[in-house]
Design an enzyme around this catalytic site. Structure first.
Site, PDB file in Angstrom:
ATOM      1  N   TYR A   2      71.900  62.316  42.863  1.00 53.62           N
ATOM      2  CA  TYR A   2      71.067  62.650  44.028  1.00 53.62           C
ATOM      3  C   TYR A   2      70.050  61.559  44.248  1.00 53.62           C
ATOM      4  O   TYR A   2      69.391  61.135  43.304  1.00 53.62           O
ATOM      5  CB  TYR A   2      70.345  63.994  43.819  1.00 53.62           C
ATOM      6  CG  TYR A   2      70.776  64.995  44.859  1.00 53.62           C
ATOM      7  CD1 TYR A   2      70.421  64.801  46.184  1.00 53.62           C
ATOM      8  CD2 TYR A   2      71.570  66.089  44.533  1.00 53.62           C
ATOM      9  CE1 TYR A   2      70.852  65.680  47.167  1.00 53.62           C
ATOM     10  CE2 TYR A   2      72.005  66.967  45.504  1.00 53.62           C
ATOM     11  CZ  TYR A   2      71.640  66.761  46.824  1.00 53.62           C
ATOM     12  OH  TYR A   2      72.075  67.618  47.780  1.00 53.62           O
ATOM     13  N   GLU A  59      67.878  61.308  47.457  1.00 49.98           N
ATOM     14  CA  GLU A  59      67.222  61.460  48.767  1.00 49.98           C
ATOM     15  C   GLU A  59      66.084  60.462  48.903  1.00 49.98           C
ATOM     16  O   GLU A  59      65.331  60.241  47.951  1.00 49.98           O
ATOM     17  CB  GLU A  59      66.679  62.886  48.922  1.00 49.98           C
ATOM     18  CG  GLU A  59      67.771  63.874  49.276  1.00 49.98           C
ATOM     19  CD  GLU A  59      67.252  65.291  49.435  1.00 49.98           C
ATOM     20  OE1 GLU A  59      66.040  65.518  49.295  1.00 49.98           O
ATOM     21  OE2 GLU A  59      68.084  66.173  49.703  1.00 49.98           O
ATOM     22  N   ASP A  71      77.694  50.990  70.098  1.00 51.59           N
ATOM     23  CA  ASP A  71      78.486  51.685  69.085  1.00 51.59           C
ATOM     24  C   ASP A  71      79.766  50.868  68.916  1.00 51.59           C
ATOM     25  O   ASP A  71      80.682  50.971  69.725  1.00 51.59           O
ATOM     26  CB  ASP A  71      78.786  53.112  69.554  1.00 51.59           C
ATOM     27  CG  ASP A  71      79.690  53.859  68.585  1.00 51.59           C
ATOM     28  OD1 ASP A  71      80.208  53.235  67.639  1.00 51.59           O
ATOM     29  OD2 ASP A  71      79.881  55.075  68.795  1.00 51.59           O
ATOM     30  N   THR A 129      81.242  52.628  62.379  1.00 51.77           N
ATOM     31  CA  THR A 129      81.893  53.252  61.236  1.00 51.77           C
ATOM     32  C   THR A 129      82.280  52.120  60.289  1.00 51.77           C
ATOM     33  O   THR A 129      82.323  50.956  60.687  1.00 51.77           O
ATOM     34  CB  THR A 129      83.184  53.982  61.633  1.00 51.77           C
ATOM     35  OG1 THR A 129      84.028  53.054  62.322  1.00 51.77           O
ATOM     36  CG2 THR A 129      82.918  55.175  62.522  1.00 51.77           C
ATOM     37  N   LYS A 165      87.259  51.859  60.054  1.00 54.94           N
ATOM     38  CA  LYS A 165      88.282  51.492  61.048  1.00 54.94           C
ATOM     39  C   LYS A 165      88.677  50.037  60.822  1.00 54.94           C
ATOM     40  O   LYS A 165      89.259  49.740  59.783  1.00 54.94           O
ATOM     41  CB  LYS A 165      87.752  51.813  62.439  1.00 54.94           C
ATOM     42  CG  LYS A 165      87.521  53.329  62.598  1.00 54.94           C
ATOM     43  CD  LYS A 165      86.933  53.725  63.925  1.00 54.94           C
ATOM     44  CE  LYS A 165      86.694  55.236  63.944  1.00 54.94           C
ATOM     45  NZ  LYS A 165      85.958  55.657  65.152  1.00 54.94           N
ATOM     46  N   ARG A 217      85.258  55.871  54.448  1.00 48.37           N
ATOM     47  CA  ARG A 217      84.774  56.608  55.616  1.00 48.37           C
ATOM     48  C   ARG A 217      83.254  56.631  55.572  1.00 48.37           C
ATOM     49  O   ARG A 217      82.673  56.972  54.534  1.00 48.37           O
ATOM     50  CB  ARG A 217      85.259  58.070  55.608  1.00 48.37           C
ATOM     51  CG  ARG A 217      86.726  58.256  55.380  1.00 48.37           C
ATOM     52  CD  ARG A 217      87.158  59.634  55.802  1.00 48.37           C
ATOM     53  NE  ARG A 217      87.214  59.666  57.238  1.00 48.37           N
ATOM     54  CZ  ARG A 217      88.199  59.132  57.960  1.00 48.37           C
ATOM     55  NH1 ARG A 217      89.209  58.534  57.377  1.00 48.37           N
ATOM     56  NH2 ARG A 217      88.174  59.197  59.264  1.00 48.37           N
TER      57      ARG A 217
END
Ligand code: PLP
Length: 392
Positions: free
Chosen positions: A45, A47, A198, A224, A227, A233
């Site tokens: 974790y 954060e 984008d 992203t 691609k 991903r």
């Protein structure tokens, strides 16, 4: 793991090995990306942000983050290197959609106006579709494409002057032509709007120099990583330094909790790969393959939206064949060729049927396909369509 689940995964592995993959948004990652995705980093974790970062963040909210801090900082540095930029970068978005959500959150209030490209003309769901948060939260306006399917920059200007958007968005999921970022930036500046790009689909081409770069022109750039960049991903947000704090807080705590550290490390692997000569050569081949396959379809008499392609994908308008995108997608599935049905400009059918199919060359180029392989596949698709026409 149960043998049942193992068998399910094996079946998918086999499908990926045997099928001809033409979905424009897919690719095959390296063994190293896969290995890092399966690493112990998934247990951590973290954060918040690495403490040394300069966006005014408050560091991490958990102890034991010294190793992942180093990984995240390295990941940021590597992505700046990929795009030769000194923009701020946030590598935490879990996906392209999350990156867009946080990008909007960073500079917009609910109800603000976004000028973008419609889903039917090649835009993405997160560019204001009425079924998506973007269309529900913001006032959307859309610029049109010309009769041949190319972006109508005069319409971008007219709409921008009329609706005075807070943000103008360039970028698409099914657009085969070069985007004129300078024209968009100029229009955005003239109406006092933020300019966001984008580049989810074309980011690999930008990295390899096969598409003009939005860096230096856009205020915010999202992408992203899975691609044409051929990574895990996930999403990335780049922004001008003055927006760094806004973007970081829009990602965490604005729209996400703990970052996926295994994915961030895998993004760093992908960035290392994207800096290589081999990657640039790969992308050049992707573009050459797309062009060769597209030319073959034109030679065979098909209508290609915009009449060609400058990038890794193109759209075939099936209207004159009398078939729907869905019929062709399903018939090709039977022949182990995978692509997706897609709306075309001026679409008259539902998104479940569509009048077109989208074809991309990034995935099979990773598998070593060259021009003649794609020409062979184009002929196979043509035979399938002709058989289908004869059967209905
Ligand atoms: C694929 C894509 C996205 C979203 O990516 P996900 O990771 O599937 O959420 C966003 N924008 C564009 C233009 C895309 O093509």
């Amino acid at each position: 793991m149960s043998s049942r689940l193992f068998a399910m995964i094996e079946k998918e592995a086999q499908r990926q090995q045997e099928n001809i993959e033409l979905i424009a948004s897919e690719n095959f990652v390296s063994e190293e990306v896969l290995r890092v995705l399966g690493s112990c980093l998934t247990n951590k974790y973290a954060e918040g942000y690495p403490t040394r970062r300069t966006s005014g963040n408050k560091g991490r909210y958990y102890g034991g983050c010294e190793c992942v801090d180093e990984i995240e900082e390295y990941c940021c540095d590597m992505w700046r290197k990929v795009f030769h930029t000194d923009y701020h970068v946030n590598v935490q978005p879990h996906s392209g959609s999350n990156a867009n959500l946080a990008a909007y959150f960073s500079v917009l209030k609910p109800g603000d106006t976004i000028l973008a490209m419609d889903l039917n003309n090649g835009g993405h769901l997160t560019h204001g579709s009425s079924v998506n948060f973007s269309g529900k939260l913001y006032h959307m306006e859309f610029y049109n494409v010309t009769a041949d399917g190319c972006i109508d920059y005069d319409d971008v200007r007219r709409k921008a002057e009329r609706c005075r958007p807070q943000l103008i968005l360039a970028g698409a999921s099914a657009y085969s032509r070069r985007l004129d970022f300078a024209a968009f930036a100029h229009i955005a500046k003239s109406v006092g709007a933020y300019f966001m790009v984008d580049m989810a689909h074309i980011a690999g081409l930008v990295a390899a120099g096969d598409h003009p770069s939005p860096f230096g022109l856009a205020d915010i750039i999202t992408t992203t990583t899975h691609k044409t960049l051929r990574g895990p991903r996930g999403g990335l947000i780049f922004c001008k330094q003055e927006l760094a704090k806004k973007v970081d807080s829009a990602v965490f705590p604005g729209s996400q909790g703990g970052p996926l550290m295994h994915v961030i490390a895998a993004k760093a692997v992908a960035a290392e790969e994207a800096c290589s000569e081999a990657f640039a050569a790969y992308i050049h081949q992707v573009v050459k393959n797309s062009s060769a396959m597209c030319q073959e379809f034109i030679r065979l008499g098909y209508d290609v939206v915009t009449g060609g392609t400058d990038n890794h994908l193109f759209l075939i308008d099936l209207t004159k064949t009398g078939l729907t995108g869905k019929q062709v997608q399903e018939a090709l599935d039977q022949r182990h060729i995978t692509l997706n049905k897609n709306c075309v400009p001026g679409e008259t059918r539902s998104p479940q049927q569509t009048s077109g199919v989208r074809i991309g060359t990034a995935a099979m180029t990773t598998k070593g396909y060259v021009e003649e392989d794609f020409i062979r596949v184009a002929r196979e698709i043509d035979r399938c369509i002709k058989d289908l026409q004869a059967a209905v």
